[in-house]
Design an enzyme around this catalytic site. Sequence first.
Site, short mmCIF file in Angstrom:
data_model
loop_
_atom_site.label_atom_id
_atom_site.label_comp_id
_atom_site.label_asym_id
_atom_site.label_seq_id
_atom_site.Cartn_x
_atom_site.Cartn_y
_atom_site.Cartn_z
N TYR A 153 -23.75 33.62 -43.23
CA TYR A 153 -24.45 32.33 -43.31
C TYR A 153 -25.26 32.17 -44.59
O TYR A 153 -25.83 31.12 -44.85
CB TYR A 153 -25.38 32.15 -42.10
CG TYR A 153 -24.58 31.83 -40.88
CD1 TYR A 153 -23.88 32.85 -40.26
CD2 TYR A 153 -24.47 30.55 -40.39
CE1 TYR A 153 -23.08 32.59 -39.17
CE2 TYR A 153 -23.68 30.28 -39.30
CZ TYR A 153 -23.00 31.30 -38.69
OH TYR A 153 -22.21 31.03 -37.62
N ASP A 210 -23.78 33.67 -33.10
CA ASP A 210 -23.28 32.30 -33.06
C ASP A 210 -22.19 32.18 -31.98
O ASP A 210 -22.24 31.31 -31.10
CB ASP A 210 -22.71 31.95 -34.44
CG ASP A 210 -22.45 30.46 -34.61
OD1 ASP A 210 -22.80 29.69 -33.69
OD2 ASP A 210 -21.90 30.08 -35.64
N ASP A 270 -16.70 43.09 -29.53
CA ASP A 270 -15.57 42.68 -28.68
C ASP A 270 -15.75 43.16 -27.25
O ASP A 270 -15.49 42.43 -26.28
CB ASP A 270 -14.21 43.13 -29.27
CG ASP A 270 -14.25 44.51 -29.90
OD1 ASP A 270 -15.36 45.04 -30.11
OD2 ASP A 270 -13.18 45.08 -30.17
N LYS A 329 -20.52 44.94 -34.86
CA LYS A 329 -19.13 45.33 -35.06
C LYS A 329 -19.13 46.49 -36.07
O LYS A 329 -18.43 46.49 -37.08
CB LYS A 329 -18.36 44.10 -35.58
CG LYS A 329 -16.88 44.24 -35.61
CD LYS A 329 -16.22 44.24 -34.25
CE LYS A 329 -14.75 44.58 -34.41
NZ LYS A 329 -14.10 45.09 -33.22
#
Length: 394
Positions: free
Chosen positions: A139, A284, A260, A206
Site C-alpha cells: 500500500y 485487507d 492461507d 506469509k
Amino acid sequence: MVSEPSEIPIPFIPGDGVGPEIMIAARAVIDAAVDRSSSGRTVIRWEHLDAGEEAFKKHGVWLPDSTLRAIRDRGVALKGPLTTPVGGGIRSLNVAIRQSLDLYSSVRPVRYFEGVPSPMKQPAKMDVVIFRENTEDVYKGIEWKRGSNEAGELIEILQTRFGIGISKDSGIGLKPISERASKRLVRAAIRYALTSGRKSVTLVHKGNIMKFTEGAFRDWGYELARSEFPEQVVTESELGSRKSGPRHLAGIVLNDRIADNMFQQIITRPEEYSVLATPNLNGDYLADACAAQVGGLGVAPGANIGDEAAVFEAVHGTAPKYAGKDVANPCSLMLSGAMMLKHIGLEGASRVLVGAIQETFADGTMTMDLARMGEGISSVGTKQFGEAVLSRIR
Ligand code: NAP
C-alpha cells in the site's frame, strides 16, 4: 437552575455516493444514543469537513489541508466513503488520510448479529477484531509500469548487481515492511486484547514465502511481546510445553498462522480466534472475508487509529449505483460511530447504540443488501432502518 449540556466537537466527512445519506442516518442515532445515555447532559457538536467530490467542486482539491488539520486538532472524525478519483493525481483519498495522519492501525471488529442472514451454519461463532497495519506493505504505492525507465533501471540493477533475472516486460512493485511499523501495530493489538478481555492475539503472515517482510513481521511481533509484555503474554509453544497450564491466567496467548491456513481456519474454526494482527494486504483480504461470514460489509465497522488521531469509517465504498436512492445500508457507519463513542469515553452511549442495532436486526428489520440473502425477508430503506434503530434507542 438547569445547566447547559456539555458539548463534544466531532468533525465528520459525509463522503461521496451513498455517503451523505448514510451519514445523516448514522449521526441521528449517535446523537440519540448520547442523549439517552447521558440523560441529555452531553451533546455532540458536529463539524462538517470537506473531502472528495464535494471538496473538489468547492475548492478544486480532493483533500484540503484544512480537513486534515481539523482531524488532527480534534483527534477524531467520522467519515463516509470517498471516491478514489481516477487519474486525479492522488492514488486514494482514504490512503492519503491514513498516511498523512499516521493512522497506523486499521481496526475491524467482526461479530454476528442475530437475525442477519449468513452463508455460515453457525455465524455466531465468529467474533474477532482484526488489527491491520495501515501504512506500508504494497500500500506504500511503490510501483512502476512495464516499459517505464524506472522499471527498466531496476530490472537492470537486479540483473547486474544481484544476478536476478526478471522478464523485461514486467511491472515492478516494492513491499517494504519495517520493524517500527510492525511492532507498533502488534503493540496496539496486544494492548487492545489485554484491556478488552480477549484471550489471544494471532499474527497472520506469509512468512514461509516472504521471509524478510512477512516473516520478519511475525518475528518482530514475538520479540515485542517478550520485551514489553513478559508478564501478560504467553506464546502458544510455551503453553504447549508446560504441564501445569497457562502461567498467565489474566493474560493472553500469542500465536501465529500462515495466511492461507488462517483463511481456512477462520471458516472452519472461527471460535478459536480472537484478535488478529496482520500486515496490510493480508488484513485487507481477511477483514472482508470475515465480514462475509456474518452478512457482509454492510454490518462491518472500521477505524483507522494512530497515536494522535483516529478516523472511524464505513468499511464499504461509495456504492455509486445506489447513491440518492434510499436503499444503502447505514449500519457499517452506525457501528463505526459506536466504536468512536467508546474511543472518546462514551461507553454507555456506544452500548446503547449497538444494543438498538442488535434489536432492530433481531426483529427482522434490515436493508436490501442483507434481506436478499435470506428467504422471505422484506427490506426497508436507509431512512426507515435509521428510524427503526432510533425508536429502539428512545
Ligand atoms: P463499494 O462502493 O463498496 O460497492 C460495491 C458493492 O457493494 C455496491 O455496488 C453494492 O452493491 C454493495 N454495497 C456497498 N456498500 C453498500 C451499502 N452501504 N449498502 C448496500 N450495498 C452496498 O465498492 P466499489 O464499487 O469497488 O467502489 C466504489 C468507490 O468507492 C470507488 O471509488 C472506491 O475507490 C471507493 N471506496 C472507498 C472506500 C472508503 O472510502 N473507505 C472503500 C472502498 C471503496 P451490490 O448490490 O452489487 O452488492
